[in-house]
Write a protein that holds these residues in place. Structure first.
Motif, PDB file in Angstrom:
ATOM      1  N   PHE A 107       0.811  -1.258   0.259  1.00  0.00           N
ATOM      2  CA  PHE A 107      -0.038   0.463   0.156  1.00  0.00           C
ATOM      3  C   PHE A 107       0.944   1.192  -0.110  1.00  0.00           C
ATOM      4  O   PHE A 107       2.144   0.996   0.347  1.00  0.00           O
ATOM      5  CB  PHE A 107      -0.629   0.039   0.922  1.00  0.00           C
ATOM      6  CG  PHE A 107      -0.197  -0.053   2.783  1.00  0.00           C
ATOM      7  CD1 PHE A 107       0.089   1.087   2.977  1.00  0.00           C
ATOM      8  CD2 PHE A 107       0.066  -1.106   3.464  1.00  0.00           C
ATOM      9  CE1 PHE A 107       0.526   1.426   4.563  1.00  0.00           C
ATOM     10  CE2 PHE A 107       0.830  -0.653   4.338  1.00  0.00           C
ATOM     11  CZ  PHE A 107       0.840  -0.114   5.017  1.00  0.00           C
ATOM     12  N   ARG A 108       0.514   2.093  -0.996  1.00  0.00           N
ATOM     13  CA  ARG A 108       0.717   3.819  -0.178  1.00  0.00           C
ATOM     14  C   ARG A 108      -0.222   3.816   0.830  1.00  0.00           C
ATOM     15  O   ARG A 108      -1.147   4.435   0.850  1.00  0.00           O
ATOM     16  CB  ARG A 108       1.360   4.324  -2.046  1.00  0.00           C
ATOM     17  CG  ARG A 108       1.712   3.764  -2.680  1.00  0.00           C
ATOM     18  CD  ARG A 108       2.008   4.268  -3.985  1.00  0.00           C
ATOM     19  NE  ARG A 108       2.883   3.476  -5.513  1.00  0.00           N
ATOM     20  CZ  ARG A 108       4.036   3.552  -5.713  1.00  0.00           C
ATOM     21  NH1 ARG A 108       4.426   3.746  -4.407  1.00  0.00           N
ATOM     22  NH2 ARG A 108       4.910   3.256  -6.388  1.00  0.00           N
ATOM     23  N   TYR A 109       0.988   5.859   1.449  1.00  0.00           N
ATOM     24  CA  TYR A 109       0.216   6.430   2.024  1.00  0.00           C
ATOM     25  C   TYR A 109       0.315   7.756   1.927  1.00  0.00           C
ATOM     26  O   TYR A 109       1.609   7.267   0.667  1.00  0.00           O
ATOM     27  CB  TYR A 109       0.671   5.601   3.524  1.00  0.00           C
ATOM     28  CG  TYR A 109       2.183   5.990   3.838  1.00  0.00           C
ATOM     29  CD1 TYR A 109       2.680   7.122   4.424  1.00  0.00           C
ATOM     30  CD2 TYR A 109       3.088   4.645   3.640  1.00  0.00           C
ATOM     31  CE1 TYR A 109       3.976   6.991   4.615  1.00  0.00           C
ATOM     32  CE2 TYR A 109       3.849   4.431   4.162  1.00  0.00           C
ATOM     33  CZ  TYR A 109       4.001   6.248   4.421  1.00  0.00           C
ATOM     34  OH  TYR A 109       5.849   5.819   4.838  1.00  0.00           O
ATOM     35  N   ARG A 110      -0.187   8.746   2.100  1.00  0.00           N
ATOM     36  CA  ARG A 110       0.221   9.664   1.686  1.00  0.00           C
ATOM     37  C   ARG A 110       0.501  10.285   3.525  1.00  0.00           C
ATOM     38  O   ARG A 110      -0.257  10.708   4.166  1.00  0.00           O
ATOM     39  CB  ARG A 110      -0.933  10.618   1.516  1.00  0.00           C
ATOM     40  CG  ARG A 110      -0.799  13.003   1.024  1.00  0.00           C
ATOM     41  CD  ARG A 110      -1.649  13.169   0.773  1.00  0.00           C
ATOM     42  NE  ARG A 110      -1.911  12.568  -0.949  1.00  0.00           N
ATOM     43  CZ  ARG A 110      -1.070  13.443  -1.935  1.00  0.00           C
ATOM     44  NH1 ARG A 110      -0.001  14.339  -1.731  1.00  0.00           N
ATOM     45  NH2 ARG A 110      -1.020  13.156  -3.351  1.00  0.00           N
ATOM     46  N   ALA A 111       1.746  11.086   3.339  1.00  0.00           N
ATOM     47  CA  ALA A 111       2.059  11.445   4.335  1.00  0.00           C
ATOM     48  C   ALA A 111       2.209  13.490   4.440  1.00  0.00           C
ATOM     49  O   ALA A 111       3.103  13.505   3.658  1.00  0.00           O
ATOM     50  CB  ALA A 111       3.530  11.151   5.248  1.00  0.00           C
ATOM     51  N   ASP A 112       1.303  14.009   4.638  1.00  0.00           N
ATOM     52  CA  ASP A 112       1.567  15.909   4.671  1.00  0.00           C
ATOM     53  C   ASP A 112       1.431  15.862   3.112  1.00  0.00           C
ATOM     54  O   ASP A 112       0.548  14.921   2.544  1.00  0.00           O
ATOM     55  CB  ASP A 112       2.923  16.153   5.192  1.00  0.00           C
ATOM     56  CG  ASP A 112       2.702  15.872   6.561  1.00  0.00           C
ATOM     57  OD1 ASP A 112       1.707  16.199   6.678  1.00  0.00           O
ATOM     58  OD2 ASP A 112       3.741  15.803   7.514  1.00  0.00           O
ATOM     59  N   ALA A 113       2.320  16.192   2.471  1.00  0.00           N
ATOM     60  CA  ALA A 113       2.835  16.675   1.207  1.00  0.00           C
ATOM     61  C   ALA A 113       3.278  15.354  -0.112  1.00  0.00           C
ATOM     62  O   ALA A 113       3.379  15.458  -1.144  1.00  0.00           O
ATOM     63  CB  ALA A 113       2.907  17.931   0.833  1.00  0.00           C
ATOM     64  N   VAL A 114       3.542  14.268   0.715  1.00  0.00           N
ATOM     65  CA  VAL A 114       4.721  13.601   0.584  1.00  0.00           C
ATOM     66  C   VAL A 114       3.890  11.920   0.329  1.00  0.00           C
ATOM     67  O   VAL A 114       3.623  11.549   1.088  1.00  0.00           O
ATOM     68  CB  VAL A 114       6.151  13.152   1.098  1.00  0.00           C
ATOM     69  CG1 VAL A 114       7.330  12.252   0.794  1.00  0.00           C
ATOM     70  CG2 VAL A 114       6.520  14.813   1.001  1.00  0.00           C
ATOM     71  N   VAL A 115       3.659  11.567  -1.062  1.00  0.00           N
ATOM     72  CA  VAL A 115       3.160  10.489  -1.319  1.00  0.00           C
ATOM     73  C   VAL A 115       4.503   9.030  -0.296  1.00  0.00           C
ATOM     74  O   VAL A 115       5.846   9.485  -1.309  1.00  0.00           O
ATOM     75  CB  VAL A 115       2.249   9.686  -2.397  1.00  0.00           C
ATOM     76  CG1 VAL A 115       2.409   8.559  -3.025  1.00  0.00           C
ATOM     77  CG2 VAL A 115       1.750  10.678  -2.304  1.00  0.00           C
ATOM     78  N   ALA A 116       4.397   7.841  -0.644  1.00  0.00           N
ATOM     79  CA  ALA A 116       5.243   7.146   0.150  1.00  0.00           C
ATOM     80  C   ALA A 116       5.056   5.012   0.016  1.00  0.00           C
ATOM     81  O   ALA A 116       3.374   5.327  -0.117  1.00  0.00           O
ATOM     82  CB  ALA A 116       5.593   7.182   1.684  1.00  0.00           C
ATOM     83  N   GLY A 117       5.830   4.634  -0.793  1.00  0.00           N
ATOM     84  CA  GLY A 117       5.800   3.464  -0.483  1.00  0.00           C
ATOM     85  C   GLY A 117       5.917   2.890  -1.397  1.00  0.00           C
ATOM     86  O   GLY A 117       6.126   3.458  -2.398  1.00  0.00           O
ATOM     87  N   PRO A 118       5.245   1.213  -2.224  1.00  0.00           N
ATOM     88  CA  PRO A 118       4.369   0.595  -1.695  1.00  0.00           C
ATOM     89  C   PRO A 118       5.187   0.013  -0.528  1.00  0.00           C
ATOM     90  O   PRO A 118       6.327  -0.124  -0.677  1.00  0.00           O
ATOM     91  CB  PRO A 118       3.968  -0.248  -2.283  1.00  0.00           C
ATOM     92  CG  PRO A 118       5.182  -0.120  -3.787  1.00  0.00           C
ATOM     93  CD  PRO A 118       6.042   1.241  -3.450  1.00  0.00           C
ATOM     94  N   VAL A 119       4.960  -0.351   0.807  1.00  0.00           N
ATOM     95  CA  VAL A 119       5.229  -0.980   1.827  1.00  0.00           C
ATOM     96  C   VAL A 119       4.030  -2.218   2.254  1.00  0.00           C
ATOM     97  O   VAL A 119       3.239  -2.033   1.745  1.00  0.00           O
ATOM     98  CB  VAL A 119       5.252   0.050   3.303  1.00  0.00           C
ATOM     99  CG1 VAL A 119       6.476   1.178   2.657  1.00  0.00           C
ATOM    100  CG2 VAL A 119       4.274   0.390   3.750  1.00  0.00           C
ATOM    101  N   ARG A 120       4.528  -3.006   2.789  1.00  0.00           N
ATOM    102  CA  ARG A 120       4.097  -4.541   3.468  1.00  0.00           C
ATOM    103  C   ARG A 120       3.615  -3.891   4.702  1.00  0.00           C
ATOM    104  O   ARG A 120       2.216  -4.663   5.277  1.00  0.00           O
ATOM    105  CB  ARG A 120       4.143  -5.784   3.659  1.00  0.00           C
ATOM    106  CG  ARG A 120       4.395  -5.814   1.892  1.00  0.00           C
ATOM    107  CD  ARG A 120       4.654  -7.242   2.241  1.00  0.00           C
ATOM    108  NE  ARG A 120       5.099  -8.064   0.502  1.00  0.00           N
ATOM    109  CZ  ARG A 120       3.977  -8.550   0.361  1.00  0.00           C
ATOM    110  NH1 ARG A 120       2.797  -8.542   0.438  1.00  0.00           N
ATOM    111  NH2 ARG A 120       3.413  -8.685  -2.387  1.00  0.00           N
ATOM    112  N   THR A 121       4.020  -3.496   6.033  1.00  0.00           N
ATOM    113  CA  THR A 121       3.650  -2.659   6.750  1.00  0.00           C
ATOM    114  C   THR A 121       4.461  -1.218   7.512  1.00  0.00           C
ATOM    115  O   THR A 121       5.823  -0.644   7.007  1.00  0.00           O
ATOM    116  CB  THR A 121       4.742  -3.740   8.082  1.00  0.00           C
ATOM    117  OG1 THR A 121       3.965  -3.002   9.278  1.00  0.00           O
ATOM    118  CG2 THR A 121       5.505  -4.744   8.379  1.00  0.00           C
ATOM    119  N   ARG A 122       3.854  -0.473   8.525  1.00  0.00           N
ATOM    120  CA  ARG A 122       4.466   0.509   8.481  1.00  0.00           C
ATOM    121  C   ARG A 122       3.776   0.739  10.033  1.00  0.00           C
ATOM    122  O   ARG A 122       2.342   0.840   9.967  1.00  0.00           O
ATOM    123  CB  ARG A 122       4.080   1.735   7.750  1.00  0.00           C
ATOM    124  CG  ARG A 122       5.052   3.413   8.378  1.00  0.00           C
ATOM    125  CD  ARG A 122       5.919   3.085   7.225  1.00  0.00           C
ATOM    126  NE  ARG A 122       6.917   2.485   7.420  1.00  0.00           N
ATOM    127  CZ  ARG A 122       7.991   2.864   6.187  1.00  0.00           C
ATOM    128  NH1 ARG A 122       8.112   2.994   5.328  1.00  0.00           N
ATOM    129  NH2 ARG A 122       9.229   1.561   6.124  1.00  0.00           N
TER     130      ARG A 122
END
Length: 298
Positions: A262-277
Protein backbone atom coordinates in the motif's frame (compact mmCIF):
# COMPACT_ATOMS: atom_id res chain seq x y z
CA UNK A 1 21.13 41.96 20.67
CA UNK A 2 19.25 38.87 21.92
CA UNK A 3 19.73 35.54 20.20
CA UNK A 4 16.01 35.44 19.42
CA UNK A 5 16.46 38.65 17.37
CA UNK A 6 19.04 37.04 15.09
CA UNK A 7 17.44 35.20 12.20
CA UNK A 8 18.72 32.85 9.52
CA UNK A 9 16.24 33.25 6.66
CA UNK A 10 16.45 30.25 4.31
CA UNK A 11 14.47 30.92 1.13
CA UNK A 12 13.46 27.76 -0.70
CA UNK A 13 14.21 27.95 -4.47
CA UNK A 14 10.64 26.88 -5.33
CA UNK A 15 9.32 29.88 -3.40
CA UNK A 16 11.68 32.25 -5.19
CA UNK A 17 10.61 31.02 -8.60
CA UNK A 18 6.88 30.71 -7.89
CA UNK A 19 6.16 33.94 -5.98
CA UNK A 20 9.09 36.36 -5.93
CA UNK A 21 6.90 39.24 -4.75
CA UNK A 22 5.84 37.44 -1.55
CA UNK A 23 9.47 36.48 -0.93
CA UNK A 24 10.54 40.13 -1.29
CA UNK A 25 7.82 41.29 1.11
CA UNK A 26 8.81 38.68 3.70
CA UNK A 27 12.48 39.69 3.46
CA UNK A 28 11.63 43.38 3.91
CA UNK A 29 9.44 42.78 6.97
CA UNK A 30 11.93 40.42 8.64
CA UNK A 31 14.93 42.64 7.92
CA UNK A 32 13.13 45.66 9.36
CA UNK A 33 12.42 43.85 12.63
CA UNK A 34 15.54 41.78 13.31
CA UNK A 35 19.14 41.14 12.32
CA UNK A 36 18.85 38.73 9.42
CA UNK A 37 21.18 36.59 7.37
CA UNK A 38 19.60 35.64 4.04
CA UNK A 39 20.42 32.27 2.45
CA UNK A 40 19.39 31.41 -1.12
CA UNK A 41 20.07 27.68 -1.52
CA UNK A 42 19.76 26.25 -5.03
CA UNK A 43 18.96 22.70 -3.96
CA UNK A 44 18.48 20.28 -1.04
CA UNK A 45 22.20 19.98 -0.26
CA UNK A 46 22.67 23.74 0.06
CA UNK A 47 19.43 23.94 2.05
CA UNK A 48 20.84 21.36 4.50
CA UNK A 49 24.21 23.13 4.77
CA UNK A 50 22.53 26.45 5.52
CA UNK A 51 20.59 24.95 8.44
CA UNK A 52 23.65 23.10 9.73
CA UNK A 53 25.69 26.32 9.81
CA UNK A 54 23.03 28.49 11.45
CA UNK A 55 25.03 28.98 14.65
CA UNK A 56 22.93 30.79 17.26
CA UNK A 57 20.52 32.25 14.73
CA UNK A 58 16.87 31.19 14.74
CA UNK A 59 16.02 29.49 11.43
CA UNK A 60 13.18 30.92 9.36
CA UNK A 61 12.03 28.92 6.33
CA UNK A 62 10.41 30.82 3.47
CA UNK A 63 8.66 28.18 1.38
CA UNK A 64 5.78 25.73 1.13
CA UNK A 65 4.76 22.63 3.09
CA UNK A 66 7.52 20.54 1.54
CA UNK A 67 10.17 23.07 2.58
CA UNK A 68 8.88 22.98 6.16
CA UNK A 69 8.91 19.18 6.19
CA UNK A 70 12.45 19.17 4.75
CA UNK A 71 13.69 21.49 7.52
CA UNK A 72 12.03 19.47 10.30
CA UNK A 73 13.41 16.22 8.87
CA UNK A 74 16.96 17.60 8.64
CA UNK A 75 16.92 18.81 12.25
CA UNK A 76 15.37 15.52 13.40
CA UNK A 77 18.11 13.47 11.74
CA UNK A 78 20.77 15.72 13.26
CA UNK A 79 19.11 15.17 16.68
CA UNK A 80 18.70 18.95 17.00
CA UNK A 81 14.94 19.22 16.63
CA UNK A 82 14.18 19.33 20.34
CA UNK A 83 16.48 22.30 20.94
CA UNK A 84 15.82 24.27 17.73
CA UNK A 85 12.62 26.20 17.20
CA UNK A 86 11.53 26.81 13.60
CA UNK A 87 9.67 29.68 12.01
CA UNK A 88 7.86 29.63 8.67
CA UNK A 89 6.70 32.16 6.10
CA UNK A 90 4.47 30.10 3.77
CA UNK A 91 5.10 30.84 0.08
CA UNK A 92 4.13 28.45 -2.71
CA UNK A 93 1.26 26.40 -4.04
CA UNK A 94 1.00 23.78 -1.25
CA UNK A 95 0.21 25.55 2.03
CA UNK A 96 -2.58 23.47 3.59
CA UNK A 97 -0.26 21.97 6.22
CA UNK A 98 1.06 25.40 7.23
CA UNK A 99 -2.48 26.72 7.61
CA UNK A 100 -3.62 23.70 9.63
CA UNK A 101 -0.73 24.23 12.05
CA UNK A 102 -1.81 27.83 12.63
CA UNK A 103 0.74 29.72 10.52
CA UNK A 104 -0.71 32.81 8.76
CA UNK A 105 -0.87 32.30 5.01
CA UNK A 106 -0.08 35.90 4.00
CA UNK A 107 3.55 37.03 3.70
CA UNK A 108 3.15 40.14 5.89
CA UNK A 109 1.16 38.41 8.65
CA UNK A 110 3.48 35.39 8.65
CA UNK A 111 6.63 37.53 8.83
CA UNK A 112 5.16 39.54 11.70
CA UNK A 113 4.33 36.31 13.50
CA UNK A 114 7.99 35.28 13.14
CA UNK A 115 9.02 38.51 14.86
CA UNK A 116 6.30 38.77 17.50
CA UNK A 117 4.98 35.23 17.97
CA UNK A 118 5.77 32.53 20.50
CA UNK A 119 7.23 29.08 20.11
CA UNK A 120 4.68 26.31 20.59
CA UNK A 121 5.57 22.67 21.05
CA UNK A 122 3.86 20.28 18.65
CA UNK A 123 3.55 16.50 18.40
CA UNK A 124 5.21 14.46 15.69
CA UNK A 125 4.52 11.06 14.13
CA UNK A 126 7.74 9.10 13.52
CA UNK A 127 7.64 5.86 11.54
CA UNK A 128 9.89 2.81 11.71
CA UNK A 129 11.97 4.07 8.76
CA UNK A 130 12.57 7.43 10.52
CA UNK A 131 10.03 9.21 8.31
CA UNK A 132 8.04 12.09 9.80
CA UNK A 133 4.44 13.23 9.70
CA UNK A 134 3.73 16.77 10.91
CA UNK A 135 0.03 16.77 10.16
CA UNK A 136 -2.17 13.98 8.82
CA UNK A 137 -1.61 10.57 7.31
CA UNK A 138 -3.95 8.97 4.76
CA UNK A 139 -4.20 5.50 3.24
CA UNK A 140 -4.63 5.10 0.32
CA UNK A 141 -2.75 8.18 -0.87
CA UNK A 142 -5.74 10.37 -1.72
CA UNK A 143 -5.22 13.69 -3.56
CA UNK A 144 -4.11 16.58 -1.41
CA UNK A 145 -6.83 18.66 0.22
CA UNK A 146 -7.98 21.85 -1.50
CA UNK A 147 -5.94 25.00 -0.71
CA UNK A 148 -6.93 26.82 2.44
CA UNK A 149 -9.12 29.92 2.15
CA UNK A 150 -7.30 33.24 1.90
CA UNK A 151 -8.31 34.48 5.35
CA UNK A 152 -9.10 31.53 7.64
CA UNK A 153 -10.10 32.33 11.22
CA UNK A 154 -7.49 30.66 13.42
CA UNK A 155 -7.89 30.81 17.21
CA UNK A 156 -4.99 30.43 19.58
CA UNK A 157 -3.88 26.79 19.89
CA UNK A 158 -5.32 24.36 22.43
CA UNK A 159 -2.99 21.66 21.19
CA UNK A 160 0.27 23.55 21.57
CA UNK A 161 1.52 25.86 24.26
CA UNK A 162 4.49 28.17 24.90
CA UNK A 163 7.28 26.71 26.96
CA UNK A 164 6.42 26.91 30.64
CA UNK A 165 2.77 27.81 30.08
CA UNK A 166 -0.46 25.83 30.42
CA UNK A 167 -2.14 24.86 27.12
CA UNK A 168 -4.92 27.19 26.07
CA UNK A 169 -8.40 25.64 26.18
CA UNK A 170 -9.41 27.24 22.87
CA UNK A 171 -9.62 25.07 19.71
CA UNK A 172 -6.23 24.92 18.07
CA UNK A 173 -4.34 23.55 15.04
CA UNK A 174 -5.04 19.91 15.86
CA UNK A 175 -8.80 20.46 16.12
CA UNK A 176 -8.71 22.23 12.75
CA UNK A 177 -6.75 19.26 11.38
CA UNK A 178 -9.42 16.83 12.58
CA UNK A 179 -12.19 18.97 11.09
CA UNK A 180 -10.31 18.98 7.78
CA UNK A 181 -10.10 15.19 7.92
CA UNK A 182 -13.85 14.96 8.49
CA UNK A 183 -14.42 17.05 5.35
CA UNK A 184 -11.99 14.83 3.43
CA UNK A 185 -13.77 11.67 4.52
CA UNK A 186 -17.14 13.18 3.63
CA UNK A 187 -16.06 13.29 -0.03
CA UNK A 188 -15.64 9.53 -0.10
CA UNK A 189 -13.47 7.94 -2.80
CA UNK A 190 -14.89 5.33 -5.21
CA UNK A 191 -15.65 2.05 -3.49
CA UNK A 192 -13.00 -0.59 -3.81
CA UNK A 193 -13.80 -3.66 -5.83
CA UNK A 194 -11.47 -6.58 -5.09
CA UNK A 195 -7.85 -5.59 -5.70
CA UNK A 196 -8.43 -3.40 -8.75
CA UNK A 197 -9.43 -0.29 -6.77
CA UNK A 198 -7.28 2.81 -6.27
CA UNK A 199 -5.60 1.53 -3.11
CA UNK A 200 -5.47 -1.38 -0.67
CA UNK A 201 -8.68 -3.26 -0.05
CA UNK A 202 -7.60 -5.26 2.98
CA UNK A 203 -5.46 -3.93 5.83
CA UNK A 204 -4.80 -4.77 9.45
CA UNK A 205 -4.82 -1.63 11.59
CA UNK A 206 -3.56 -1.89 15.17
CA UNK A 207 -3.65 0.90 17.75
CA UNK A 208 -1.49 0.33 20.82
CA UNK A 209 -1.45 -3.38 20.00
CA UNK A 210 -5.24 -3.71 19.71
CA UNK A 211 -6.62 -4.64 16.28
CA UNK A 212 -9.11 -2.05 15.03
CA UNK A 213 -9.74 -3.76 11.67
CA UNK A 214 -8.32 -7.00 10.25
CA UNK A 215 -7.60 -8.36 6.80
CA UNK A 216 -11.01 -9.99 6.50
CA UNK A 217 -12.77 -6.61 6.34
CA UNK A 218 -12.08 -4.50 3.20
CA UNK A 219 -11.59 -0.79 3.86
CA UNK A 220 -11.92 2.33 1.73
CA UNK A 221 -9.47 4.42 3.70
CA UNK A 222 -7.52 5.04 6.89
CA UNK A 223 -6.80 8.45 8.40
CA UNK A 224 -4.39 9.21 11.24
CA UNK A 225 -4.09 12.68 12.78
CA UNK A 226 -2.82 14.22 16.02
CA UNK A 227 -5.39 14.25 18.80
CA UNK A 228 -4.91 15.17 22.43
CA UNK A 229 -1.32 15.71 23.59
CA UNK A 230 0.74 12.60 22.90
CA UNK A 231 -2.09 10.74 21.18
CA UNK A 232 -3.00 9.99 17.56
CA UNK A 233 -6.60 9.65 16.42
CA UNK A 234 -7.29 6.86 13.92
CA UNK A 235 -10.36 6.53 11.71
CA UNK A 236 -10.98 3.57 9.42
CA UNK A 237 -13.72 3.67 6.79
CA UNK A 238 -14.85 0.12 5.94
CA UNK A 239 -16.19 -0.70 2.48
CA UNK A 240 -19.97 -0.42 2.60
CA UNK A 241 -22.41 -2.78 0.95
CA UNK A 242 -25.74 -1.03 0.52
CA UNK A 243 -26.13 1.11 3.65
CA UNK A 244 -23.40 3.48 4.79
CA UNK A 245 -20.74 1.67 6.84
CA UNK A 246 -19.96 3.00 10.30
CA UNK A 247 -16.46 4.39 10.68
CA UNK A 248 -14.19 2.68 13.20
CA UNK A 249 -12.30 5.00 15.53
CA UNK A 250 -9.57 4.64 18.14
CA UNK A 251 -6.79 6.68 19.71
CA UNK A 252 -3.37 5.76 20.98
CA UNK A 253 0.35 6.40 20.86
CA UNK A 254 1.35 3.67 18.39
CA UNK A 255 -0.34 2.82 15.07
CA UNK A 256 0.64 -0.15 12.88
CA UNK A 257 -0.80 -0.77 9.41
CA UNK A 258 -0.03 -3.98 7.50
CA UNK A 259 -1.36 -5.98 4.58
CA UNK A 260 -0.87 -6.06 0.82
CA UNK A 261 1.45 -3.45 -0.69
CA UNK A 262 0.00 0.00 0.00
CA UNK A 263 0.94 3.62 -0.50
CA UNK A 264 0.21 6.41 1.95
CA UNK A 265 0.23 10.18 1.92
CA UNK A 266 2.13 11.77 4.82
CA UNK A 267 1.48 15.52 4.70
CA UNK A 268 2.39 16.48 1.10
CA UNK A 269 4.50 13.39 0.34
CA UNK A 270 3.35 10.03 -1.07
CA UNK A 271 5.40 7.06 0.17
CA UNK A 272 5.45 3.31 -0.43
CA UNK A 273 4.54 0.77 -1.46
CA UNK A 274 5.15 -1.02 1.83
CA UNK A 275 3.67 -4.12 3.47
CA UNK A 276 3.81 -2.82 7.03
CA UNK A 277 4.53 0.49 8.72
CA UNK A 278 4.39 1.65 12.33
CA UNK A 279 4.01 5.24 13.49
CA UNK A 280 4.69 6.41 17.05
CA UNK A 281 3.61 9.74 18.53
CA UNK A 282 6.38 11.85 20.03
CA UNK A 283 4.80 14.44 22.24
CA UNK A 284 5.97 18.07 22.00
CA UNK A 285 8.84 16.93 19.75
CA UNK A 286 9.31 20.16 17.79
CA UNK A 287 8.73 23.87 18.12
CA UNK A 288 7.06 26.23 15.64
CA UNK A 289 6.63 29.99 16.04
CA UNK A 290 2.95 30.91 15.92
CA UNK A 291 1.03 34.12 16.63
CA UNK A 292 0.66 34.80 20.33
CA UNK A 293 -3.07 35.56 19.97
CA UNK A 294 -5.24 35.11 16.81
CA UNK A 295 -4.02 34.58 13.27
CA UNK A 296 -4.75 36.67 10.22
CA UNK A 297 -4.42 35.14 6.78
CA UNK A 298 -3.90 38.43 4.96
Amino acid sequence: MATSDQLLVVIDPVARHSDGESVRIAKDVLSAGAATKICLPEGPEEFARALARRGSRRPVVVGDDRALLRAVTLLHRRRELGATGLSLVPVGASLSLAWSLGVPTGAVAAARAVLDGVERRLDLLVDDSDGLVLGDLRIPSLPAAAPAPASPPVPSGRRASPAGAEPSPAPGPWLRMRRSLVRTLAARPPRLSGRSGPGPSRLRVEVDGVTLVDLDQPVEGVCVAPGNPGVAEVEVRPVSVGAEATALRASGRKVTVSGADFRYRADAVVAGPVRTRTWVVREAAWGLTLPATGVSGV
